[in-house]
Design a protein around this motif. Sequence first.
Motif, PDB file in Angstrom:
ATOM      1  N   ASP A  46      28.492  35.563  29.054  1.00 35.80           N
ATOM      2  CA  ASP A  46      29.825  35.626  29.635  1.00 35.80           C
ATOM      3  C   ASP A  46      29.875  36.456  30.919  1.00 35.80           C
ATOM      4  O   ASP A  46      30.927  36.554  31.554  1.00 35.80           O
ATOM      5  CB  ASP A  46      30.820  36.228  28.629  1.00 35.80           C
ATOM      6  N   LEU A  47      28.766  37.066  31.283  1.00 33.30           N
ATOM      7  CA  LEU A  47      28.728  37.933  32.457  1.00 33.30           C
ATOM      8  C   LEU A  47      28.314  37.154  33.713  1.00 33.30           C
ATOM      9  O   LEU A  47      27.557  36.197  33.620  1.00 33.30           O
ATOM     10  CB  LEU A  47      27.745  39.086  32.221  1.00 33.30           C
ATOM     11  N   PRO A  48      28.780  37.549  34.894  1.00 34.25           N
ATOM     12  CA  PRO A  48      29.713  38.656  35.128  1.00 34.25           C
ATOM     13  C   PRO A  48      31.154  38.267  34.809  1.00 34.25           C
ATOM     14  O   PRO A  48      31.534  37.100  34.903  1.00 34.25           O
ATOM     15  CB  PRO A  48      29.543  38.943  36.620  1.00 34.25           C
ATOM     16  N   ILE A  49      31.940  39.257  34.420  1.00 37.57           N
ATOM     17  CA  ILE A  49      33.369  39.063  34.196  1.00 37.57           C
ATOM     18  C   ILE A  49      34.108  39.631  35.408  1.00 37.57           C
ATOM     19  O   ILE A  49      33.854  40.752  35.824  1.00 37.57           O
ATOM     20  CB  ILE A  49      33.827  39.773  32.911  1.00 37.57           C
ATOM     21  N   ARG A  50      34.991  38.819  35.969  1.00 38.13           N
ATOM     22  CA  ARG A  50      35.779  39.232  37.137  1.00 38.13           C
ATOM     23  C   ARG A  50      37.233  39.342  36.716  1.00 38.13           C
ATOM     24  O   ARG A  50      37.814  38.374  36.219  1.00 38.13           O
ATOM     25  CB  ARG A  50      35.615  38.219  38.273  1.00 38.13           C
ATOM     26  N   VAL A  51      37.820  40.504  36.915  1.00 32.97           N
ATOM     27  CA  VAL A  51      39.197  40.775  36.488  1.00 32.97           C
ATOM     28  C   VAL A  51      40.036  41.119  37.709  1.00 32.97           C
ATOM     29  O   VAL A  51      39.564  41.814  38.620  1.00 32.97           O
ATOM     30  CB  VAL A  51      39.243  41.932  35.464  1.00 32.97           C
ATOM     31  N   VAL A  52      41.287  40.658  37.723  1.00 36.59           N
ATOM     32  CA  VAL A  52      42.226  41.061  38.770  1.00 36.59           C
ATOM     33  C   VAL A  52      43.483  41.596  38.094  1.00 36.59           C
ATOM     34  O   VAL A  52      43.945  41.058  37.089  1.00 36.59           O
ATOM     35  CB  VAL A  52      42.573  39.892  39.718  1.00 36.59           C
ATOM     36  N   CYS A  53      44.007  42.681  38.634  1.00 39.12           N
ATOM     37  CA  CYS A  53      45.180  43.313  38.043  1.00 39.12           C
ATOM     38  C   CYS A  53      46.059  43.898  39.142  1.00 39.12           C
ATOM     39  O   CYS A  53      45.562  44.584  40.040  1.00 39.12           O
ATOM     40  CB  CYS A  53      44.756  44.420  37.065  1.00 39.12           C
ATOM     41  N   SER A  54      47.344  43.608  39.079  1.00 41.76           N
ATOM     42  CA  SER A  54      48.310  44.262  39.948  1.00 41.76           C
ATOM     43  C   SER A  54      49.005  45.346  39.136  1.00 41.76           C
ATOM     44  O   SER A  54      49.533  45.068  38.055  1.00 41.76           O
ATOM     45  CB  SER A  54      49.336  43.249  40.461  1.00 41.76           C
ATOM     46  N   SER A  55      48.987  46.565  39.641  1.00 37.88           N
ATOM     47  CA  SER A  55      49.552  47.667  38.861  1.00 37.88           C
ATOM     48  C   SER A  55      50.206  48.685  39.783  1.00 37.88           C
ATOM     49  O   SER A  55      49.944  48.731  40.990  1.00 37.88           O
ATOM     50  CB  SER A  55      48.468  48.359  38.037  1.00 37.88           C
ATOM     51  N   SER A  63      18.237  42.667  35.707  1.00 37.71           N
ATOM     52  CA  SER A  63      17.312  42.782  36.836  1.00 37.71           C
ATOM     53  C   SER A  63      17.597  44.013  37.696  1.00 37.71           C
ATOM     54  O   SER A  63      16.751  44.419  38.482  1.00 37.71           O
ATOM     55  CB  SER A  63      17.397  41.525  37.712  1.00 37.71           C
ATOM     56  N   GLY A  64      18.787  44.582  37.545  1.00 35.51           N
ATOM     57  CA  GLY A  64      19.168  45.716  38.382  1.00 35.51           C
ATOM     58  C   GLY A  64      19.859  45.308  39.672  1.00 35.51           C
ATOM     59  O   GLY A  64      20.367  46.159  40.400  1.00 35.51           O
ATOM     60  N   ALA A  65      19.886  44.002  39.953  1.00 34.29           N
ATOM     61  CA  ALA A  65      20.485  43.521  41.194  1.00 34.29           C
ATOM     62  C   ALA A  65      21.879  42.943  40.980  1.00 34.29           C
ATOM     63  O   ALA A  65      22.558  42.593  41.949  1.00 34.29           O
ATOM     64  CB  ALA A  65      19.590  42.460  41.830  1.00 34.29           C
ATOM     65  N   GLU A  66      22.320  42.820  39.718  1.00 41.65           N
ATOM     66  CA  GLU A  66      23.582  42.140  39.437  1.00 41.65           C
ATOM     67  C   GLU A  66      24.781  42.868  40.038  1.00 41.65           C
ATOM     68  O   GLU A  66      25.687  42.236  40.592  1.00 41.65           O
ATOM     69  CB  GLU A  66      23.775  41.999  37.921  1.00 41.65           C
ATOM     70  N   ALA A  75      28.833  42.548  46.749  1.00 46.14           N
ATOM     71  CA  ALA A  75      28.826  41.740  47.975  1.00 46.14           C
ATOM     72  C   ALA A  75      29.842  40.602  47.876  1.00 46.14           C
ATOM     73  O   ALA A  75      30.520  40.266  48.857  1.00 46.14           O
ATOM     74  CB  ALA A  75      27.421  41.187  48.219  1.00 46.14           C
ATOM     75  N   GLU A  76      29.963  40.024  46.688  1.00 44.31           N
ATOM     76  CA  GLU A  76      30.943  38.950  46.474  1.00 44.31           C
ATOM     77  C   GLU A  76      32.367  39.479  46.636  1.00 44.31           C
ATOM     78  O   GLU A  76      33.206  38.843  47.284  1.00 44.31           O
ATOM     79  CB  GLU A  76      30.752  38.377  45.066  1.00 44.31           C
ATOM     80  N   LYS A 132      39.659  31.961  42.564  1.00 40.58           N
ATOM     81  CA  LYS A 132      38.222  32.230  42.509  1.00 40.58           C
ATOM     82  C   LYS A 132      37.733  32.429  41.072  1.00 40.58           C
ATOM     83  O   LYS A 132      36.575  32.800  40.846  1.00 40.58           O
ATOM     84  CB  LYS A 132      37.893  33.492  43.318  1.00 40.58           C
ATOM     85  N   GLY A 133      38.625  32.227  40.098  1.00 43.49           N
ATOM     86  CA  GLY A 133      38.209  32.327  38.700  1.00 43.49           C
ATOM     87  C   GLY A 133      38.365  33.701  38.083  1.00 43.49           C
ATOM     88  O   GLY A 133      37.815  33.959  37.000  1.00 43.49           O
ATOM     89  N   PHE A 134      39.119  34.587  38.715  1.00 42.53           N
ATOM     90  CA  PHE A 134      39.332  35.916  38.152  1.00 42.53           C
ATOM     91  C   PHE A 134      40.252  35.835  36.936  1.00 42.53           C
ATOM     92  O   PHE A 134      41.175  35.008  36.884  1.00 42.53           O
ATOM     93  CB  PHE A 134      39.947  36.849  39.195  1.00 42.53           C
ATOM     94  N   LEU A 135      40.018  36.721  35.983  1.00 41.51           N
ATOM     95  CA  LEU A 135      40.858  36.831  34.792  1.00 41.51           C
ATOM     96  C   LEU A 135      42.023  37.771  35.100  1.00 41.51           C
ATOM     97  O   LEU A 135      41.805  38.951  35.386  1.00 41.51           O
ATOM     98  CB  LEU A 135      40.049  37.386  33.615  1.00 41.51           C
ATOM     99  N   PRO A 136      43.284  37.297  35.067  1.00 39.15           N
ATOM    100  CA  PRO A 136      44.407  38.205  35.325  1.00 39.15           C
ATOM    101  C   PRO A 136      44.633  39.119  34.131  1.00 39.15           C
ATOM    102  O   PRO A 136      44.446  38.722  32.980  1.00 39.15           O
ATOM    103  CB  PRO A 136      45.577  37.251  35.545  1.00 39.15           C
TER     104      PRO A 136
END
Length: 302
Positions: free
Chosen positions: A231-240, A275-278, A284-285, A167-171
């Motif tokens: 560059d926003l939004p930035i989506r990050v995924v991390c396993s920890s 906008s305050g809705a981001e 929701a995503e 989905k394009g997340f940054l690991p």
Amino acid sequence: LRPQVQTWTQLRDVRAAIARLEDEKGRVARGVRALMVRHTLCPPQLPAYGTLRARGRQIRMELQELLAQEASLDESFYLRALQLPNSTHPEVPIGDESQARVLEVVGEKPAFDFKPKGHLELGEGLDIIRQRRLSHVSGHRSYYLCGAAALLEHALVRFAMAKLLSKGFLPMTVPDLLRGAVFEGCGMQPHLSPSPVYTIDPVRFEDLSLAGTAEVGIAGYFMDHAVRLQDLPIRVVCSSTCYRAETDTGREPWGLYRVHQFTKVEMFGVTAAESGAESGALLAEFLAMQKEIFSELGLHYR
């Protein structure tokens, strides 16, 4: 909120006074240099030179006093700010757990013609989970995963990571040890008693605690630096590995709940606020992706 506003007002006024004095200090310094250039013989004997030097000393004394006031007010404001709760989603019901409502149920709860076993009973019977008789090894609320259970944990982590990477997340891999300011920025107070986190021996490692979620480490990565709007939004995924200072008594029900250490895959987002809705849109995503993960695993959930 009134004391907090008063403290902020005082802090703002003191900082404005410091800025004015710093500006005047610069003008005084430039005036002294100009006299030195024009009067190369004996500038200290000039009345203007003596006046400027005297004003410079007075400014330094006033600045020293104001900087001490700023430090005291800033600490007071910060400590008061820590007592303010985080904002909640506008749709969250106000009240205790009795006000909670079920928004959606997905799938059907399996029905059995026998009494199903719990996860710990199943795991112990298969010899893939061990949680009993560990007080001499690692205390209560600890466990071992063996064989298929260890493989299952790795498989679930890889499944979730692969889904989010597609989905394009940054690991990201983050530190487990973080400073108190990072926890406080995430709404946690590591120095409470009892502390919600494990604090490392302060004699050897000053102000370091073990993170209970990758969220803290990711937030620290973005702490105090700017992100380009495009560059926003930035989506990050991390396993920890997550460390939680849960209760250490043996009175709780057995099972892999409220344990001191576990592995978790974290989704983290950084959004704009034009906008305050981001933030709501990204939430929701994320929720949709969580539902997709659970549904693909064939799980019933609400």
